[in-house]
Write a protein that holds these residues in place. Structure first.
Motif, PDB file in Angstrom:
ATOM      1  N   TYR A 282       4.585   3.423  -5.764  1.00 49.13           N
ATOM      2  CA  TYR A 282       4.236   2.725  -4.527  1.00 49.13           C
ATOM      3  C   TYR A 282       2.798   3.028  -4.116  1.00 49.13           C
ATOM      4  N   ILE A 283       2.360   4.269  -4.336  1.00 49.00           N
ATOM      5  CA  ILE A 283       1.014   4.674  -3.938  1.00 49.00           C
ATOM      6  C   ILE A 283      -0.035   4.121  -4.901  1.00 49.00           C
ATOM      7  N   THR A 284       0.284   4.037  -6.173  1.00 49.65           N
ATOM      8  CA  THR A 284      -0.714   3.680  -7.186  1.00 49.65           C
ATOM      9  C   THR A 284      -0.666   2.223  -7.626  1.00 49.65           C
ATOM     10  N   SER A 285       0.206   1.437  -7.049  1.00 47.04           N
ATOM     11  CA  SER A 285       0.297   0.031  -7.450  1.00 47.04           C
ATOM     12  C   SER A 285      -0.068  -0.879  -6.291  1.00 47.04           C
ATOM     13  N   VAL A 286      -0.486  -2.095  -6.638  1.00 46.21           N
ATOM     14  CA  VAL A 286      -0.856  -3.104  -5.649  1.00 46.21           C
ATOM     15  C   VAL A 286       0.352  -3.987  -5.379  1.00 46.21           C
ATOM     16  N   GLY A 287       0.650  -4.187  -4.121  1.00 47.17           N
ATOM     17  CA  GLY A 287       1.775  -5.031  -3.762  1.00 47.17           C
ATOM     18  C   GLY A 287       1.565  -6.465  -4.217  1.00 47.17           C
ATOM     19  N   SER A 288       2.604  -7.061  -4.778  1.00 52.33           N
ATOM     20  CA  SER A 288       2.497  -8.426  -5.283  1.00 52.33           C
ATOM     21  C   SER A 288       3.871  -9.069  -5.263  1.00 52.33           C
ATOM     22  N   SER A 289       3.881 -10.367  -5.498  1.00 52.39           N
ATOM     23  CA  SER A 289       5.124 -11.122  -5.604  1.00 52.39           C
ATOM     24  C   SER A 289       5.008 -12.083  -6.775  1.00 52.39           C
ATOM     25  N   SER A 290       6.104 -12.251  -7.492  1.00 54.06           N
ATOM     26  CA  SER A 290       6.117 -13.132  -8.662  1.00 54.06           C
ATOM     27  C   SER A 290       7.294 -14.093  -8.570  1.00 54.06           C
ATOM     28  N   PHE A 291       7.078 -15.304  -9.093  1.00 49.16           N
ATOM     29  CA  PHE A 291       8.108 -16.349  -9.050  1.00 49.16           C
ATOM     30  C   PHE A 291       8.589 -16.650 -10.466  1.00 49.16           C
ATOM     31  N   ASP A 292       9.889 -16.595 -10.641  1.00 48.15           N
ATOM     32  CA  ASP A 292      10.501 -16.894 -11.926  1.00 48.15           C
ATOM     33  C   ASP A 292      11.013 -18.339 -11.898  1.00 48.15           C
TER      34      ASP A 292
ATOM     35  N   LEU B 242      14.441 -19.313 -10.384  1.00 48.73           N
ATOM     36  CA  LEU B 242      14.000 -19.742  -9.047  1.00 48.73           C
ATOM     37  C   LEU B 242      14.102 -18.588  -8.034  1.00 48.73           C
ATOM     38  N   THR B 243      13.768 -17.398  -8.485  1.00 47.99           N
ATOM     39  CA  THR B 243      13.799 -16.227  -7.606  1.00 47.99           C
ATOM     40  C   THR B 243      12.391 -15.660  -7.465  1.00 47.99           C
ATOM     41  N   VAL B 244      12.126 -15.088  -6.306  1.00 43.61           N
ATOM     42  CA  VAL B 244      10.851 -14.449  -6.012  1.00 43.61           C
ATOM     43  C   VAL B 244      11.058 -12.940  -6.000  1.00 43.61           C
ATOM     44  N   THR B 245      10.325 -12.257  -6.843  1.00 43.80           N
ATOM     45  CA  THR B 245      10.433 -10.803  -6.944  1.00 43.80           C
ATOM     46  C   THR B 245       9.204 -10.167  -6.309  1.00 43.80           C
ATOM     47  N   GLN B 246       9.442  -9.275  -5.353  1.00 44.43           N
ATOM     48  CA  GLN B 246       8.356  -8.578  -4.670  1.00 44.43           C
ATOM     49  C   GLN B 246       8.215  -7.165  -5.223  1.00 44.43           C
ATOM     50  N   THR B 247       6.987  -6.823  -5.564  1.00 44.97           N
ATOM     51  CA  THR B 247       6.677  -5.477  -6.044  1.00 44.97           C
ATOM     52  C   THR B 247       5.945  -4.721  -4.947  1.00 44.97           C
ATOM     53  N   PRO B 248       6.589  -3.729  -4.324  1.00 42.77           N
ATOM     54  CA  PRO B 248       5.921  -3.000  -3.245  1.00 42.77           C
ATOM     55  C   PRO B 248       4.792  -2.138  -3.783  1.00 42.77           C
ATOM     56  N   GLY B 249       3.726  -2.051  -3.012  1.00 38.44           N
ATOM     57  CA  GLY B 249       2.577  -1.234  -3.387  1.00 38.44           C
ATOM     58  C   GLY B 249       1.623  -1.105  -2.221  1.00 38.44           C
ATOM     59  N   ALA B 250       0.946   0.021  -2.151  1.00 38.27           N
ATOM     60  CA  ALA B 250       0.054   0.283  -1.020  1.00 38.27           C
ATOM     61  C   ALA B 250      -1.330   0.728  -1.459  1.00 38.27           C
TER      62      ALA B 250
ATOM     63  N   GLN C  74      -3.995  -1.024  -2.383  1.00 45.57           N
ATOM     64  CA  GLN C  74      -5.053  -1.783  -1.729  1.00 45.57           C
ATOM     65  C   GLN C  74      -5.201  -1.382  -0.263  1.00 45.57           C
ATOM     66  N   ALA C  75      -4.081  -1.017   0.381  1.00 41.51           N
ATOM     67  CA  ALA C  75      -4.140  -0.605   1.787  1.00 41.51           C
ATOM     68  C   ALA C  75      -4.743   0.793   1.932  1.00 41.51           C
ATOM     69  N   ILE C  76      -4.415   1.691   1.013  1.00 36.87           N
ATOM     70  CA  ILE C  76      -4.969   3.046   1.073  1.00 36.87           C
ATOM     71  C   ILE C  76      -6.477   3.008   0.857  1.00 36.87           C
ATOM     72  N   VAL C  77      -6.911   2.273  -0.153  1.00 37.07           N
ATOM     73  CA  VAL C  77      -8.345   2.164  -0.426  1.00 37.07           C
ATOM     74  C   VAL C  77      -9.067   1.497   0.734  1.00 37.07           C
ATOM     75  N   GLY C  78      -8.499   0.429   1.261  1.00 36.02           N
ATOM     76  CA  GLY C  78      -9.127  -0.247   2.395  1.00 36.02           C
ATOM     77  C   GLY C  78      -9.218   0.635   3.619  1.00 36.02           C
TER      78      GLY C  78
ATOM     79  N   PHE D 120      -6.290  -6.583  -4.429  1.00 38.73           N
ATOM     80  CA  PHE D 120      -7.093  -5.355  -4.359  1.00 38.73           C
ATOM     81  C   PHE D 120      -8.563  -5.728  -4.158  1.00 38.73           C
ATOM     82  N   ASN D 121      -9.158  -5.225  -3.072  1.00 38.12           N
ATOM     83  CA  ASN D 121     -10.561  -5.493  -2.763  1.00 38.12           C
ATOM     84  C   ASN D 121     -11.206  -4.203  -2.288  1.00 38.12           C
TER      85      ASN D 121
END
Length: 366
Positions: free
Chosen positions: A117-127, A131-139, A141-145, A301-302
């Motif tokens: 969770y700390i080392t990954s960027v949060g994202s969402s993917s569509f299959d 027809l499902t949306v999978t969310q990958t939690p990540g913080a 980009q928020a920690i760096v920002g 990530f910015n």
């Protein structure tokens, strides 16, 4: 010739003048235990509640303590015990929301915190197949920002605030017009709402850059508006606590005013200065409204504070509840994880400040 009779010794128990006329050593704990029991029995008759139990216990405890102390001791000691009891109750009441908030954040966010969770960027993917949306939690980009925006704000605000406080304490005369104007402006800036600071920064960069003025640097400027007056006020009070005898002794040895400030005044007040600066950092690191307005938010990530929206931990926690994704439970869990990470960051910064204050403090004050 008269014979002196020997002094007779008292046959009964000898009273100790140091312990007479006062309650036993642990009387307050006994009274508190009795108050807890009595209030619980009374509330069982009308309906038990934790809040009512604590409030009624405090009332019964203070009344019983005042009566027993007045009877056994005297009015002055009874007043002292009651006032100390009121201060203790007020302290516990102030501690309740803090402990409750920390307990809630830890309980809700501990399950979300992980290395991924700390080392990954949060994202969402569509299959498209399912027809499902999978969310990958990540913080990440928020920690760096958060670190970039708060760091830029600190780099700008700390020198300005510290130099302003040095001017007000060491150089300005009490009735000097410029000093009074600076003090007035600092007082005004202290009361500025955070959302106004965000609107100011966004409007300023909209004039300079254009309508798409979202950037981390814009958010840092908004935080500077909030951070500078806090740094000025806290550092000013710390510098005033330095005894004038140290300054006069330095001047008597022929040391210049600038050297006296750098080598005598600042090292003496370094612990308080660092504490005040950390209070200012903690004041702005959790701001949401000005960053949300000036830097917006993004899942990408910015790390460039001069171009494009940036994400921070407070905004991530806010958007997780205000704008949840398809999986609402996952968005809420990510928000609690961001809140817990923010608390951990503040604790780490305070520990670093304590260590720095210990290292740079004068030898006699360590």
């Amino acid at each position: 010739m008269s014979v002196l009779s020997p002094r007779t010794k008292p046959t009964g128990p000898v009273a100790n003048s140091l312990t007479t006329g006062q309650l036993p050593r642990f009387a307050e704990f006994y009274i508190l235990g009795g108050s807890l029991l009595v209030s619980a029995l009374l509330l069982l008759l009308v309906g038990f509640s934790i809040v009512g139990w604590l409030v009624l216990t405090a009332v019964i405890y203070l009344i019983a303590l005042a009566i027993l102390s007045s009877v056994v001791e005297n009015r002055r000691k009874a007043t002292d015990r009651v006032v100390r009891g009121l201060v203790t109750v007020a302290f516990l009441l102030a501690l309740i929301p803090l402990v409750s908030t920390l307990a809630t954040v830890i309980a809700q966010g501990a399950g979300e915190i992980s290395w991924s969770y700390i080392t990954s960027v949060g994202s969402s993917s569509f299959d498209p197949n399912t027809l499902t949306v999978t969310q990958t939690p990540g913080a990440l980009q928020a920690i760096v920002g958060t670190l970039i925006i708060t760091g830029i704000a600190a780099l700008i605000s700390i020198p300005i605030g510290l130099l302003t406080s040095i001017y007000l304490v060491e150089y300005a005369l009490p009735k000097q017009g410029l000093a009074r104007a600076v003090t007035f402006l600092v007082d005004v800036m202290t009361g500025i709402p955070s959302i106004v600071a965000g609107l100011f920064a966004f409007s300023l960069f909209s004039i300079i850059v254009g309508p798409k003025a979202f950037s981390g640097f814009s958010a840092s400027i908004a935080l500077c508006v909030l951070m500078i007056p806090t740094v000025v006020r806290s550092c000013e009070e710390m510098l005033k606590l330095v005894p004038n005898d140290l300054r006069e002794a330095s001047f008597a040895l022929g040391v210049s005013k600038f050297s006296t400030i750098v080598k005598i005044v600042l090292p003496t007040a370094i612990a308080g200065l660092i504490t005040g600066i950390m209070l200012a950092v903690a004041r702005v690191i959790g701001e949401t409204a000005p960053i949300f307005i000036a830097a917006s938010f993004t899942d990408n990530f910015n790390a460039n504070p001069f171009e494009g929206p940036m994400q921070t931990l407070p905004v991530l926690a806010y958007t997780g509840y205000a704008f949840p994704g398809k999986d609402i439970a996952a968005s809420n869990a990510s928000a609690w994880g961001a809140a817990l990470l923010l608390v951990i960051l503040v604790v780490i910064f305070n520990l670093i400040a304590r260590v720095c204050a210990k290292i740079f403090a004068p030898k006699g004050m360590r």
